[in-house]
Design a protein around this motif. Structure first.
Motif, PDB file in Angstrom:
ATOM      1  N   ARG A  12       1.181  -1.596  -0.228  1.00 38.03           N
ATOM      2  CA  ARG A  12      -0.234  -0.547   0.127  1.00 38.03           C
ATOM      3  C   ARG A  12       1.000   1.313  -0.082  1.00 38.03           C
ATOM      4  N   PHE A  13       2.205   1.489   0.890  1.00 35.09           N
ATOM      5  CA  PHE A  13       2.826   2.504   0.656  1.00 35.09           C
ATOM      6  C   PHE A  13       3.098   2.282  -0.879  1.00 35.09           C
ATOM      7  N   VAL A  14       3.810   1.851  -1.314  1.00 37.91           N
ATOM      8  CA  VAL A  14       4.388   2.134  -2.898  1.00 37.91           C
ATOM      9  C   VAL A  14       3.098   2.088  -4.006  1.00 37.91           C
ATOM     10  N   LEU A  15       2.050   1.428  -3.624  1.00 39.71           N
ATOM     11  CA  LEU A  15       0.905   2.285  -4.392  1.00 39.71           C
ATOM     12  C   LEU A  15      -0.357   3.436  -4.714  1.00 39.71           C
ATOM     13  N   ASP A  16       0.394   3.818  -2.911  1.00 42.37           N
ATOM     14  CA  ASP A  16      -0.708   5.665  -2.941  1.00 42.37           C
ATOM     15  C   ASP A  16       0.678   6.104  -3.283  1.00 42.37           C
ATOM     16  N   GLU A  17       1.268   5.881  -2.428  1.00 43.42           N
ATOM     17  CA  GLU A  17       2.813   6.622  -1.947  1.00 43.42           C
ATOM     18  C   GLU A  17       3.713   7.620  -3.120  1.00 43.42           C
ATOM     19  N   LEU A  18       4.087   5.924  -3.610  1.00 46.86           N
ATOM     20  CA  LEU A  18       4.947   5.866  -4.123  1.00 46.86           C
ATOM     21  C   LEU A  18       4.601   6.281  -6.177  1.00 46.86           C
ATOM     22  N   LEU A  19       3.756   6.038  -6.452  1.00 46.62           N
ATOM     23  CA  LEU A  19       2.734   5.420  -7.532  1.00 46.62           C
ATOM     24  C   LEU A  19       2.075   6.689  -7.826  1.00 46.62           C
ATOM     25  N   ASP A  20       1.639   6.824  -7.121  1.00 44.54           N
ATOM     26  CA  ASP A  20      -0.250   7.551  -6.574  1.00 44.54           C
ATOM     27  C   ASP A  20      -0.851   6.854  -7.880  1.00 44.54           C
ATOM     28  N   ALA A  21      -1.081   5.302  -7.265  1.00 46.65           N
ATOM     29  CA  ALA A  21      -2.093   4.363  -8.207  1.00 46.65           C
ATOM     30  C   ALA A  21      -3.366   4.521  -8.658  1.00 46.65           C
ATOM     31  N   GLN A  22      -4.339   5.719  -7.958  1.00 45.41           N
ATOM     32  CA  GLN A  22      -5.421   6.082  -7.889  1.00 45.41           C
ATOM     33  C   GLN A  22      -5.277   7.088  -8.855  1.00 45.41           C
ATOM     34  N   SER A  23      -4.550   8.104  -8.735  1.00 50.69           N
ATOM     35  CA  SER A  23      -4.374   9.077 -10.161  1.00 50.69           C
ATOM     36  C   SER A  23      -4.274   8.095 -11.250  1.00 50.69           C
ATOM     37  N   ARG A  24      -3.136   7.786 -11.192  1.00 53.18           N
ATOM     38  CA  ARG A  24      -3.005   6.518 -12.035  1.00 53.18           C
ATOM     39  C   ARG A  24      -3.916   5.632 -13.094  1.00 53.18           C
ATOM     40  N   PHE A  25      -4.368   4.807 -12.430  1.00 57.33           N
ATOM     41  CA  PHE A  25      -6.136   4.627 -12.624  1.00 57.33           C
ATOM     42  C   PHE A  25      -7.303   4.923 -13.219  1.00 57.33           C
ATOM     43  N   ALA A  26      -7.712   6.152 -12.923  1.00 63.14           N
ATOM     44  CA  ALA A  26      -7.980   7.118 -13.464  1.00 63.14           C
ATOM     45  C   ALA A  26      -8.137   7.869 -14.725  1.00 63.14           C
ATOM     46  N   ARG A  27      -6.728   8.224 -14.748  1.00 62.94           N
ATOM     47  CA  ARG A  27      -6.235   8.569 -15.884  1.00 62.94           C
ATOM     48  C   ARG A  27      -6.472   7.991 -17.215  1.00 62.94           C
ATOM     49  N   LEU A  28      -6.039   6.516 -16.847  1.00 59.28           N
ATOM     50  CA  LEU A  28      -6.055   5.429 -17.878  1.00 59.28           C
ATOM     51  C   LEU A  28      -7.363   4.862 -17.988  1.00 59.28           C
ATOM     52  N   GLY A  29      -8.323   5.609 -16.965  1.00 59.89           N
ATOM     53  CA  GLY A  29      -9.795   4.708 -17.459  1.00 59.89           C
ATOM     54  C   GLY A  29     -10.130   3.528 -16.887  1.00 59.89           C
ATOM     55  N   HIS A  30      -9.323   3.525 -15.939  1.00 53.70           N
ATOM     56  CA  HIS A  30     -10.372   2.287 -15.048  1.00 53.70           C
ATOM     57  C   HIS A  30     -10.987   2.616 -13.787  1.00 53.70           C
ATOM     58  N   ALA A  31     -11.627   2.905 -14.356  1.00 58.07           N
ATOM     59  CA  ALA A  31     -12.878   3.915 -13.714  1.00 58.07           C
ATOM     60  C   ALA A  31     -13.573   2.880 -12.156  1.00 58.07           C
TER      61      ALA A  31
END
Length: 596
Positions: A12-31
């Motif tokens: 979760r640390f890497v997902l949220d604080e290194l990769l900002d995964a939720q922003s990536r998912f939204a930008r790539l259309g993974h609603a």
């Protein structure tokens, strides 16, 4: 026996604080990849891995797979088939596959995390569904419409599994030497004849059908690798209408008896005029093969991370519990007859080495998973091309380093147990044996090194390296004036400058003597890997500093980053020296002078 708990806090640390995964998912259309959904998937994957797969790890090692010579059937260890049924029932095979083919359409990054958990829990079991993903990608990108219609859904649902049939008894990496033949038939199918070896999950009792993707040569094939074609050859024949027919002329002739991954069936497959269907263009099998191979290489890198994580967890637990000798600075537990071995510098060296390489590898693997998502779904074609170039460049580094480090990590973890690590009781020796295969299949470390130095650097004018260095420099420029990381920023910049210089020197030397590329490749690979991890550890230190996570977590990240820069990154000094030594020390000794 060894235990396993999915490292959700670190993930979760890497997902949220290194990769900002939720922003990536939204930008790539993974609603659909909302925080709640992703977290639920991770929690359930952790539960499945820890409670279903992990207890079967030792069972698979003790029982192995069994081959019936009369029928060619293979039976898997006790509990493996039931676990696979649960895996299918949970919808895991189609986690990242496209919805139009029956998948759930979640990001590759999420699939990367689930794969790591499976491999940490039970690497041998994880080999059975591993290659189905590559088969899906090969069919999706290169198959005919009817092939996608007929074969993708059962693969994605997990009702069938896939294999890659490349290697033959007389040739391994040099596929241009393969002898398997494909004779055209009047109905548009082909008769496949030949023998393939080292086929992971080539036969098993999990599913009703197994789809073999087989490299073979047509009668009019040009010589060498350019004459290879790819054929889909099912265990049970499947027509264009999707109807499953009689048993095909393909049998498992035997299974290998191995030093590790004994719960995984490694098969010799005999094709005796088996019905197969051409996938992609005639003589264009290499292109389709690399679609499968690149997927598998990243997958095997995740195997290294999973093994390293499990080894670390058990070594850490033992080092906290095992009492032996006193701390050099005085007793830490005066009321006990001795201190726990975690107080001793050498035990800490081993533990911190495993921790730094494992968590650094996870950052790299998750970065690669996010790049796969960008390459597939970014709206801007230039962004897709950039991601594809970068993940292609990072693939040999990921596969080779993460697996080679898994050998180092499992042996260091075993060493923490002393003599108890050598015996089967604690399960550490199994992890060490299982890790050893990861550097061999899907391309040895030497093959990855030549792929990086040759195809990914020399042949592409270092396109991927330039993209990566630009990303690193942008990060360094943004943090160079921050006192707590300024020294590490300066060190990383120096290493990147040397990386560029070594690349130029290697390519210049190879221009006059091709052996120079091969002589430098292995050390160049590891120099690259250590610098890549330095970048991610620097990013982790900055993110931990600014994080709202518990102080103990933040301190551990920052201290591990400090350890990495002080104790592991200096390994690049030896690799740089070896690269600059040139080909002479390797190639000047006459072959006859090596000895008898």
């Amino acid at each position: 026996m060894s235990q396993y708990t999915a490292p959700l806090d670190d993930i979760r640390f890497v997902l949220d604080e290194l990769l900002d995964a939720q922003s990536r998912f939204a930008r790539l259309g993974h609603a659909d990849a909302t925080p709640d959904v992703v977290d639920a998937v991770l929690e359930e994957a952790a539960r499945f891995a820890g409670s279903v797969l992990a207890p079967l790890n030792a069972v698979g090692d003790q029982q192995g797979c069994h081959h019936d010579p009369a029928t060619g059937d293979v039976s898997t260890p006790e509990g493996f088939k039931t676990a696979y049924a649960q895996y299918v029932e949970g919808g895991w095979p189609g986690l990242t596959a496209a919805p139009e083919h029956g998948g759930q359409g979640l990001p590759h990054l999420v699939g990367t995390l689930v794969s790591e958990m499976i491999n940490g829990a039970n690497l041998a079991w994880g080999n059975f569904p591993l290659l189905s993903h590559g088969a899906v990608e090969a069919l999706r990108q290169h198959g005919e419409d009817w092939q996608r219609e007929v074969f993708l859904k059962p693969l994605i649902e997990g009702r069938w599994t896939g294999t890659m049939c490349l290697t033959e008894p007389h040739c391994g990496t040099d596929l241009g030497l393969l002898r398997t033949r494909a004779e055209p038939r009047d109905d548009g199918s082909y008769a496949i004849a030949g023998t393939k070896i080292f086929i992971t999950a080539g036969e098993h009792d999990f599913t009703d059908n197994i789809l073999h993707l087989v490299l073979a040569k047509l009668p009019d094939a040009p010589p060498g690798a350019k004459g290879i074609s790819l054929f889909l050859t099912p265990k049970f024949k499947v027509g264009r209408d999707g109807v499953v027919g009689e048993r095909n002329a393909v049998r498992c002739g035997s299974i290998e008896h191995k030093m590790g991954i004994k719960g995984s069936a490694t098969c010799v497959m005999n094709f005796d005029g088996a019905e197969g269907w051409l996938v992609g263009e005639k003589h264009g099998g290499l292109k389709a093969m690399f679609t499968m191979m690149n997927s598998a290489r990243l997958g095997v890198g995740l195997q290294g991370i999973g093994l390293s994580e499990r080894a670390y967890q058990n070594a850490l637990r033992y080092s906290r519990e095992r009492l032996q000798s006193r701390s050099l600075t005085g007793p830490k537990l005066p009321g006990k007859p001795a201190d726990p071995i975690i107080v001793h510098p050498d035990v800490r060296r081993m533990l911190l080495s495993v921790k730094a390489l494992t968590e650094g590898s996870r950052m790299l693997a998750m970065h690669a998973g996010s790049l796969l998502d960008e390459a597939a779904h970014a709206a801007d074609p230039a962004e897709r091309e950039r991601a594809e170039t970068l993940v292609s460049f990072l693939t040999p580094i990921s596969k080779a380093c993460q697996t080679e480090w898994s050998i180092e990590n499992t042996y260091n973890a075993l060493q923490c147990f002393g003599g108890h690590g050598y015996i089967a009781e604690h399960g550490m020796e199994q992890l060490a044996r299982d890790a050893r295969i990861t550097t061999l299949y899907e391309g040895t470390t030497g093959i990855q090194a030549m792929d990086l130095a040759g195809r990914k650097t020399a042949s592409s004018q270092a396109a991927g390296l330039k993209l990566f260095l630009a990303e690193v420099e942008a990060f360094c420029a943004a943090h160079a004036d921050q006192a707590d990381v300024a020294a590490d920023v300066a060190t990383l910049r120096e290493k990147c400058a040397e990386w560029s210089a070594l690349t130029r020197e290697m390519l210049q030397a190879a221009a006059s003597n091709p052996d120079e590329l091969g002589a430098a490749a292995w050390d160049y690979l590891f120099y690259s890997g250590y610098v890549v991890l330095a970048y991610w550890w620097l990013r982790a230190a900055v993110a931990a500093r600014d994080s709202s996570r518990p102080a103990a977590f933040r301190d551990a990240k920052r201290e591990t980053a400090r350890f990495y820069f002080a104790r592991i990154l200096p390994r690049t000094l030896a690799h740089a020296s070896a690269i600059r030594a040139g080909a002479g020390p390797l190639m000047d000794l006459d072959a006859d002078s090596f000895g008898s």
